[in-house]
Scaffold this motif. Structure first.
Motif, PDB file in Angstrom:
ATOM      1  N   UNK A  43      42.334  28.110 102.536  1.00  0.00           N
ATOM      2  CA  UNK A  43      41.791  27.127 101.601  1.00  0.00           C
ATOM      3  C   UNK A  43      40.301  26.953 101.901  1.00  0.00           C
ATOM      4  N   UNK A  44      39.463  27.535 101.061  1.00  0.00           N
ATOM      5  CA  UNK A  44      38.022  27.537 101.313  1.00  0.00           C
ATOM      6  C   UNK A  44      37.352  26.235 100.895  1.00  0.00           C
ATOM      7  N   UNK A  45      37.894  25.585  99.870  1.00  0.00           N
ATOM      8  CA  UNK A  45      37.242  24.409  99.291  1.00  0.00           C
ATOM      9  C   UNK A  45      38.252  23.285  99.133  1.00  0.00           C
ATOM     10  N   UNK A  46      37.865  22.096  99.529  1.00  0.00           N
ATOM     11  CA  UNK A  46      38.633  20.883  99.236  1.00  0.00           C
ATOM     12  C   UNK A  46      37.654  19.727  99.290  1.00  0.00           C
ATOM     13  N   UNK A  47      37.504  19.038  98.180  1.00  0.00           N
ATOM     14  CA  UNK A  47      36.610  17.878  98.158  1.00  0.00           C
ATOM     15  C   UNK A  47      37.082  16.887  97.096  1.00  0.00           C
ATOM     16  N   UNK A  48      36.667  15.658  97.272  1.00  0.00           N
ATOM     17  CA  UNK A  48      37.051  14.610  96.337  1.00  0.00           C
ATOM     18  C   UNK A  48      36.301  14.726  95.030  1.00  0.00           C
TER      19      UNK A  48
END
Length: 166
Positions: A43-48
């Motif tokens: 999972x390269x990207x996770x943001x609100x």
């Protein structure tokens, strides 16, 4: 592992036991709903993208994980993504649930929960349970999806355990 397979809904529960980290060490890492990319393999990207991190109703955008699907057309991206809403969180019980709002990985009516359970006895160690319910996914086998969850949970919690044990 428990699972229920029907033509209408796929449901499963996978779990893994951690020997070196306590539930109280692992739970704060899950509370960071927008920080999943730090732990989940691939999972390269996770943001609100909406709301306050860790509060019900907040929404995260996740992209780059290893769930492969077939392209519908050539314009479709290879990047796999989802937007996920935190439904509920209970700090005392160390559990939360979330749903996929939108995605390009084929999930419909997806709801999931994570629970961190303290180990009995010596107080060391814990168990992490991941449950999900989703409509059957075209082109996938239920057993393959459960296997991906089992491996993902094991790799994620191993990384978490290493981080809190340093």
């Amino acid at each position: 592992m428990e699972h229920n397979i029907s033509s209408q809904t796929w449901e499963a529960r996978v779990s893994t036991k951690l020997e070196k980290a306590t539930a109280h060490q692992i739970w704060p890492l899950f509370q960071d709903f927008f920080g999943l990319h730090q732990w989940f393999p691939g999972l390269a990207i996770c943001h609100g993208i909406h709301g306050t991190n860790g509060e019900p109703g907040c929404v995260r955008y996740c992209a780059g994980f290893g769930l492969k699907t077939e392209k519908i057309n050539e314009e479709e991206s290879d990047l796999r993504w989802s937007t996920e809403r935190l439904i509920a969180i209970d700090h005392a019980q160390m559990t939360f649930s979330y749903e996929i709002v939108d995605c390009n990985i084929g999930f419909k009516s997806y709801v999931s929960s994570i629970k961190v359970v303290p180990a009995g006895g010596s107080g060391r160690g814990c168990v992490v349970e991941w449950c999900f319910r989703v409509d059957p996914v075209v082109g996938w086998k239920f057993e393959d999806l459960v296997g991906k969850y089992e491996v993902g949970l094991q790799l994620m919690t191993k990384k978490m355990e290493a981080a809190v044990s340093e």
